[in-house]
Design an enzyme around this catalytic site. Structure first.
Site, PDB file in Angstrom:
ATOM      1  N   ASN A 183     -38.566  20.182  -3.552  1.00  0.00           N
ATOM      2  CA  ASN A 183     -38.901  20.083  -2.125  1.00  0.00           C
ATOM      3  C   ASN A 183     -38.510  21.335  -1.339  1.00  0.00           C
ATOM      4  OD1 ASN A 183     -40.083  17.628  -2.351  1.00  0.00           O
ATOM      5  ND2 ASN A 183     -38.453  16.456  -1.386  1.00  0.00           N
TER       6      ASN A 183
ATOM      7  N   SER B 226     -34.904  12.541   0.023  1.00  0.00           N
ATOM      8  CA  SER B 226     -35.443  13.894   0.018  1.00  0.00           C
ATOM      9  C   SER B 226     -35.091  14.577   1.330  1.00  0.00           C
ATOM     10  CB  SER B 226     -36.954  13.878  -0.206  1.00  0.00           C
ATOM     11  OG  SER B 226     -37.565  12.911   0.576  1.00  0.00           O
TER      12      SER B 226
ATOM     13  N   HIS C 157     -33.730  12.282  -8.035  1.00  0.00           N
ATOM     14  CA  HIS C 157     -34.915  12.537  -7.208  1.00  0.00           C
ATOM     15  C   HIS C 157     -36.156  12.563  -8.092  1.00  0.00           C
ATOM     16  CE1 HIS C 157     -37.319  15.145  -4.243  1.00  0.00           C
ATOM     17  NE2 HIS C 157     -37.319  13.906  -3.830  1.00  0.00           N
TER      18      HIS C 157
ATOM     19  N   GLU D  81     -35.053  15.225 -10.921  1.00  0.00           N
ATOM     20  CA  GLU D  81     -33.953  16.109 -10.517  1.00  0.00           C
ATOM     21  C   GLU D  81     -32.680  15.269 -10.477  1.00  0.00           C
ATOM     22  OE1 GLU D  81     -36.092  19.397  -7.614  1.00  0.00           O
ATOM     23  OE2 GLU D  81     -35.563  17.479  -6.730  1.00  0.00           O
TER      24      GLU D  81
HETATM   25  N1  3HC Z   1     -50.111   5.157 -11.606  1.00  0.00           N
HETATM   26  C1  3HC Z   1     -50.503   5.344 -12.871  1.00  0.00           C
HETATM   27  N2  3HC Z   1     -51.323   6.341 -13.237  1.00  0.00           N
HETATM   28  C2  3HC Z   1     -51.783   7.150 -12.287  1.00  0.00           C
HETATM   29  C3  3HC Z   1     -51.409   7.020 -10.931  1.00  0.00           C
HETATM   30  C4  3HC Z   1     -50.530   5.963 -10.594  1.00  0.00           C
HETATM   31  N3  3HC Z   1     -50.109   5.745  -9.350  1.00  0.00           N
HETATM   32  N4  3HC Z   1     -52.003   8.009 -10.210  1.00  0.00           N
HETATM   33  C5  3HC Z   1     -52.709   8.737 -11.080  1.00  0.00           C
HETATM   34  N5  3HC Z   1     -52.598   8.226 -12.339  1.00  0.00           N
HETATM   35  C6  3HC Z   1     -53.173   8.728 -13.568  1.00  0.00           C
HETATM   36  C7  3HC Z   1     -54.616   8.321 -13.679  1.00  0.00           C
HETATM   37  O1  3HC Z   1     -54.786   7.102 -14.334  1.00  0.00           O
HETATM   38  C8  3HC Z   1     -55.210   9.465 -14.470  1.00  0.00           C
HETATM   39  O2  3HC Z   1     -55.014   9.289 -15.848  1.00  0.00           O
HETATM   40  P1  3HC Z   1     -56.062   9.913 -16.883  1.00  0.00           P
HETATM   41  O3  3HC Z   1     -56.181  11.374 -16.556  1.00  0.00           O
HETATM   42  O4  3HC Z   1     -55.471   9.685 -18.216  1.00  0.00           O
HETATM   43  O5  3HC Z   1     -57.313   9.180 -16.638  1.00  0.00           O
HETATM   44  C9  3HC Z   1     -54.352  10.672 -14.082  1.00  0.00           C
HETATM   45  O6  3HC Z   1     -53.144  10.154 -13.516  1.00  0.00           O
HETATM   46  C10 3HC Z   1     -55.055  11.519 -13.072  1.00  0.00           C
HETATM   47  O7  3HC Z   1     -55.391  10.701 -11.949  1.00  0.00           O
HETATM   48  P2  3HC Z   1     -56.783  10.747 -11.178  1.00  0.00           P
HETATM   49  O8  3HC Z   1     -57.897  11.018 -12.157  1.00  0.00           O
HETATM   50  O9  3HC Z   1     -56.900   9.531 -10.329  1.00  0.00           O
HETATM   51  O10 3HC Z   1     -56.655  11.902 -10.126  1.00  0.00           O
HETATM   52  P3  3HC Z   1     -56.173  13.387 -10.309  1.00  0.00           P
HETATM   53  O11 3HC Z   1     -56.631  13.991 -11.574  1.00  0.00           O
HETATM   54  O12 3HC Z   1     -56.531  14.015  -9.020  1.00  0.00           O
HETATM   55  O13 3HC Z   1     -54.572  13.265 -10.374  1.00  0.00           O
HETATM   56  C11 3HC Z   1     -52.485  13.241  -9.337  1.00  0.00           C
HETATM   57  C12 3HC Z   1     -53.843  12.615  -9.386  1.00  0.00           C
HETATM   58  C13 3HC Z   1     -51.729  12.949 -10.640  1.00  0.00           C
HETATM   59  C14 3HC Z   1     -51.743  12.634  -8.177  1.00  0.00           C
HETATM   60  C15 3HC Z   1     -52.638  14.807  -9.198  1.00  0.00           C
HETATM   61  O14 3HC Z   1     -53.520  15.093  -8.143  1.00  0.00           O
HETATM   62  C16 3HC Z   1     -51.332  15.519  -8.927  1.00  0.00           C
HETATM   63  O15 3HC Z   1     -50.560  15.803  -9.841  1.00  0.00           O
HETATM   64  N6  3HC Z   1     -51.077  15.825  -7.627  1.00  0.00           N
HETATM   65  C17 3HC Z   1     -49.841  16.484  -7.199  1.00  0.00           C
HETATM   66  C18 3HC Z   1     -48.785  15.441  -7.006  1.00  0.00           C
HETATM   67  C19 3HC Z   1     -47.484  16.050  -6.568  1.00  0.00           C
HETATM   68  O16 3HC Z   1     -47.347  17.231  -6.319  1.00  0.00           O
HETATM   69  N7  3HC Z   1     -46.472  15.186  -6.449  1.00  0.00           N
HETATM   70  C20 3HC Z   1     -45.169  15.576  -5.954  1.00  0.00           C
HETATM   71  C21 3HC Z   1     -45.096  15.306  -4.488  1.00  0.00           C
HETATM   72  S1  3HC Z   1     -43.534  15.750  -3.784  1.00  0.00           S
HETATM   73  C22 3HC Z   1     -42.609  14.376  -3.968  1.00  0.00           C
HETATM   74  O17 3HC Z   1     -43.025  13.337  -4.425  1.00  0.00           O
HETATM   75  C23 3HC Z   1     -41.180  14.487  -3.511  1.00  0.00           C
HETATM   76  C24 3HC Z   1     -40.896  13.669  -2.308  1.00  0.00           C
HETATM   77  O18 3HC Z   1     -39.506  13.723  -2.074  1.00  0.00           O
HETATM   78  C25 3HC Z   1     -41.621  14.131  -1.072  1.00  0.00           C
END
Ligand code: 3HC
Length: 311
Positions: free
Chosen positions: A215, A144, A165, A177
């Site tokens: 990103n 990234s 990505h 991506e």
């Molecule tokens: N493995 C499996 N399942 C997971 C998990 C994992 N690591 N993390 C979350 N889940 C599942 C949970 O089991 C849950 O399932 P359910 O709704 O069916 O019960 C669902 O995802 C939601 O999880 P939580 O209830 O624990 O928590 P949230 O509702 O707060 O969701 C999240 C967590 C999915 C991380 C949500 O907050 C989210 O989408 N956040 C934004 C993440 C984001 O923007 N990611 C991109 C980052 S940038 C990147 O990665 C690029 C890099 O280059 C920097």
């Protein structure tokens, strides 16, 4: 001459090799991203090898995959405990671990690099893998920070190279991506798109530009949030609340910084700033740099913008 010949052989592969679908995947790097990628590749039927520096790190990767699989199974097999157990054990059985990267690419159709964001280390790795992998192996980076094409400098496999990505948490985020550099062959690119589909991800195509699509928009937004707090305009908590309730984001920018890792954010920003020193969006943030210097890099360290230490 040797360089030219090898490039041609890898690029213009025979029709038998061209038809080969991606079945065996080697993921280099067993951190958060690498483990997530390996997990999804395994649950979608691929044979996966994860490579990292020590058995200890690799055992942690496998433990995190197991934990995440349990979360997936709980949802997917809510009324079928046996089905859930089979889903987990079949996926785990498809994942093996290796500390020797050259051994790990012996059968690889696809290599996905997800190691530390250090250009020299990545280049060195690809140079070694290039000599060890079979002729048809496609090499990709999940970087990234860097331009995907900047990893080519010391290597010889231009046409079988591209970027994949993925996003954290990989089992949950639906996007992939697919990055094409000018040298990526049509055949390689088509295989990467097909691999994305086989991973049950939605693919988008992007040229090899800083941050690709997500990103390039997300990181300046998160750093702009840090600048807002640096100026004293609002608190971290209020910015997060505002973006969740006012813009419908699942996490506020500070929660997301902590989740992604402040070290990753800094690597990305530093790389862009070095390349484009005049772009105001890519200027360093004193607050971010200080937290990284203090080791407060987010959830994985127990502290970032927020504390995650158990009381
Ligand atoms: N493995 C499996 N399942 C997971 C998990 C994992 N690591 N993390 C979350 N889940 C599942 C949970 O089991 C849950 O399932 P359910 O709704 O069916 O019960 C669902 O995802 C939601 O999880 P939580 O209830 O624990 O928590 P949230 O509702 O707060 O969701 C999240 C967590 C999915 C991380 C949500 O907050 C989210 O989408 N956040 C934004 C993440 C984001 O923007 N990611 C991109 C980052 S940038 C990147 O990665 C690029 C890099 O280059 C920097």
């Amino acid at each position: 001459m040797a360089h030219f010949v090898k490039t041609c052989i890898r690029g213009f592969s025979t029709s038998a090799v061209r038809e080969q679908a991606i079945k065996c995947v080697t993921v280099i790097g067993g951190g958060q991203m690498g483990a997530g990628i390996a997990q999804v590749a395994a649950t979608t039927g691929h044979q996966v090898v994860i490579v990292d520096q020590s058995e200890d790190i690799l055992n942690k990767s496998k433990a995190s995959i197991h934990k995440s699989l349990q979360r997936v199974a709980k949802k997917k097999f809510a009324d079928d405990a046996k089905g859930g157990e089979a889903f987990i054990s079949e996926a785990i059985d498809r994942v093996s671990i290796q500390t020797d990267a050259t051994n790990a690419v012996g059968n690889a159709d696809l290599v996905i690099e997800a190691i530390v964001e250090n250009l020299d280390v990545k280049k060195q790795l690809f140079t070694v893998l290039d000599k060890a992998a079979p002729q048809h192996t496609i090499f990709t980076s999940n970087t990234s920070m860097s331009y995907v094409s900047s990893l080519l400098a010391l290597t010889e496999w231009y046409m079988l190279f591209g970027g994949l990505h993925l996003f954290n948490p990989v089992p949950v985020m639906k996007l992939l991506e697919v990055i094409r550099i000018p040298q990526t062959s049509d055949d390689t690119f088509d295989k990467l798109l097909a691999f994305g589909k086989s991973m049950q991800k939605t693919t988008v195509n992007c040229k090899d530009t800083p941050g690709f699509i997500v990103n390039r928009l997300l990181v300046p937004y998160m750093v702009e949030a840090v600048r807002l707090v640096e100026r004293g305009d609002a608190s971290t908590r209020d910015v997060d609340t505002a973006m969740k309730l006012g813009a419908g984001y699942p996490m506020g920018p500070f929660e997301l910084c902590d989740y992604v890792g402040l070290d990753t954010m800094k690597f990305i920003m530093d790389g862009w700033c070095e390349k484009y020193p005049d772009n105001p969006l890519f200027q360093p943030s004193a607050m971010l740099n200080k937290l990284v210097e203090e080791g407060k890099v987010g959830v994985k360290a127990g502290e970032g913008f927020y504390s995650y230490k158990k009381k």
